[in-house]
Design an enzyme around this catalytic site. Structure first.
Site: not given
Length: 539
Positions: A116, A118, A184, A186-187, A194, A482
């Site tokens: 994705g 991100h 995405g 997958g990631g 959460y 993160y």
């Protein structure tokens, strides 16, 4: 080690040679860019045959930039100085992925896997050494089994596509994942995940029951064939360390047809300090049916700066059940019927994603830029085990008043409920019982302000240091989804010592880090799948 591919036929040699001749005449820079690149492309062509033009994007391809930038959500990793992939591969079938792994390995190219885009440090599409991006955008199917409450979802699907298909099939089924719909799958699942249902059903990875995985040798594995250790590792051990997860089988969870949301905003002049201080002792003890969050940022009111604190909740039930519960547990907040809005679960995703004025069809828009993030941003995360004192909040407010905190924000997300019941060792994600909440810090800026980006980066780093007395210790814990390269990285080639990797590895995984290293060494002993914060191999 063997890959599961046929040997190249003699009839393919001419095709490959012609392909390379045309490519190198039109792209002479390829030879100087990397001596292995032409061999890599020839290797792919030998497996892809006539399909190669549909899935390969080199830097002189007219669509290269649009494909690369399509899912980049943080523009600080999309500057002229940002290293770019030599090739982007957008596979259409499983054999394309197997070939990309093999050809990257045999030609000494680093492989980055993107679903994705991100990744907070851009690790899925940026590398300091010559690299290839394997973009899973075409692996995005979603199959829902309403009767058995399960789904198969491919890694390249975004959460919005997954959610939309669930909502199309049922009003009372959901999946416990996040509110940013362009992430995405997958990631997201690789790091834990959460969302609004974490206090009722745990993390997204707590609800994964199978997966389809391609390892470094090109083998296609499912849970039974990969074994429980590897299946454990891919559910929260971070993306890009073990192989390529093609798809995930997940449990869908039950939700009522009507849920309730509310947001109550208070400034410092309206008793916000006392309320957020009290929230710390209340939120994690609320029933699991309630998700509770608090966000804080500087605003101007009547020409004067103040801190705006927003108390937001999601409740698995109607307003009539929520109000007496909150009056009993947190009467000082003053929740009233007019604060509440009843809606469906899918509508709550729009509400908390700050796109409630949009049609649900926006969840299918992969190019949509979330209002939750500035064009460029830096984010960090902490876990809190003891309430921050009121005097601590007064100091925090003074930091948020600073000039470089103009676009800064903090978010507290309450834990407890199901999160306190699941053992730390159940998945690689260890941040369970004992945490009151986590804090996400972010500071953002517009793309045209990139020349000033260091100001904002310096501010959030100083603020993170300032918060040290109030958060978890030994180690100061962090969340692998993160990503934060300030807390430590491998070297440019992804090679590191156990001692160095432990600095950041134990922050992400605590005591689970050693098990991840053991599994990594077993399934990828030569450390092919690597990036700046990947799991290292033991030596």
């Amino acid at each position: 080690m063997s890959f599961f591919f046929p040997e190249m036929k003699a009839s393919q040699c001419f095709s490959m040679s012609l392909f390379l001749l045309i490519l190198l005449i039109s792209c002479p820079w390829l030879i100087s860019a990397n001596p292995h690149l032409n061999n890599f492309l020839g290797c792919l062509d030998s497996f892809y045959s006539n399909d190669i033009s549909k899935v390969i994007y080199t830097q002189n391809n007219a669509s290269y930039s649009s494909v690369l930038n399509a899912t980049i959500q943080n523009l600080r990793f999309s500057t002229p100085a940002t290293p770019k992939p030599l090739v982007i591969v957008t596979p259409l079938q499983t054999s394309h992925i197997q070939a990309t792994i093999r050809c990257s390995r045999t030609n000494g190219l680093n492989l980055r896997i993107r679903s994705g885009g991100h990744d907070f440090e851009g690790l899925s599409y940026v590398s300091q050494v010559p690299f290839v991006v394997l973009d899973l955008t075409n692996f995005r199917s979603v199959k829902i089994d309403v009767k058995n409450k399960v789904a198969w979802v491919q890694s390249g699907a975004i959460l919005g596509e997954f959610y939309s298909e669930i909502a199309r099939r049922s009003r009372t089924l959901a999946f416990p994942a996040g509110i940013c719909h362009t992430v995405g799958v997958g990631g997201y699942l690789s790091g834990g995940g959460y969302g609004l249902l974490l206090r009722k059903y745990g993390l997204a990875v707590d609800n994964v029951i199978d997966a389809v995985f391609i390892d470094v040798n090109g083998r296609i594995l499912k849970r039974k064939s990969m074994g429980e250790d590897l299946f454990w590792a891919i559910r929260g051990g971070g993306g890009g360390s073990f192989g390529v997860v093609l798809s995930w089988k997940v449990k869908l969870v039950s939700v009522p047809s009507t849920v309730t949301v509310f947001t109550i905003r208070k400034t410092l002049e309206e008793n916000a300090t006392n309320l957020v201080h009290q929230w710390q002792s209340v939120a994690h003890k609320l029933p699991g049916d309630i998700f509770s969050a608090v966000t804080m940022r500087k605003v101007n009111r009547s020409g004067k700066p103040t801190i705006l604190v927003a108390f937001s909740s999601f409740f698995l039930g109607d307003t009539n059940a929520l109000i007496p519960l909150m009056k009993a547990r947190f009467p000082e907040l003053g929740l009233k019927k007019e604060h509440c809005t009843e809606m469906s679960w899918i509508e709550s995703i729009l509400y908390f994603g700050q796109i409630q004025n949009k049609s649900i069809d926006v969840l299918l828009d992969r190019s949509y830029k979330s209002p939750l993030n500035a064009p460029s941003f830096k984010t960090k995360l902490d876990y809190v085990k003891n309430p921050i004192p009121k005097a601590g909040f007064e100091k925090i407010w003074s930091k948020l008043y600073e000039e470089d905190a103009e676009t800064a924000a903090m978010a507290f997300i309450a834990y407890g409920g199901k999160m306190a019941e699941i053992p730390e060792s159940a998945t690689p994600f260890p941040h369970r019982d004992g945490n009151l909440y986590h804090i996400a810090y972010t500071v953002g800026w517009d793309g045209e302000e990139n020349t000033k980006s260091q100001r904002y980066m310096n501010w959030i780093r100083k603020f993170y240091s300032f918060m040290t007395p109030f958060v978890s210790k030994s180690p100061r814990e962090a969340y692998v989804s993160y990503r934060d390269d300030d807390i430590g990285t491998n070297n440019k080639k992804g090679e590191t010592s156990y001692a160095k990797a432990s600095v950041w590895g134990r922050k992400y995984f605590k005591n689970n880090f050693d098990k991840l290293i053991y599994i990594k060494t077993k399934v990828d002993p030569h450390n092919f799948f690597k990036h700046e914060q990947s799991i290292p191999v033991s030596v």
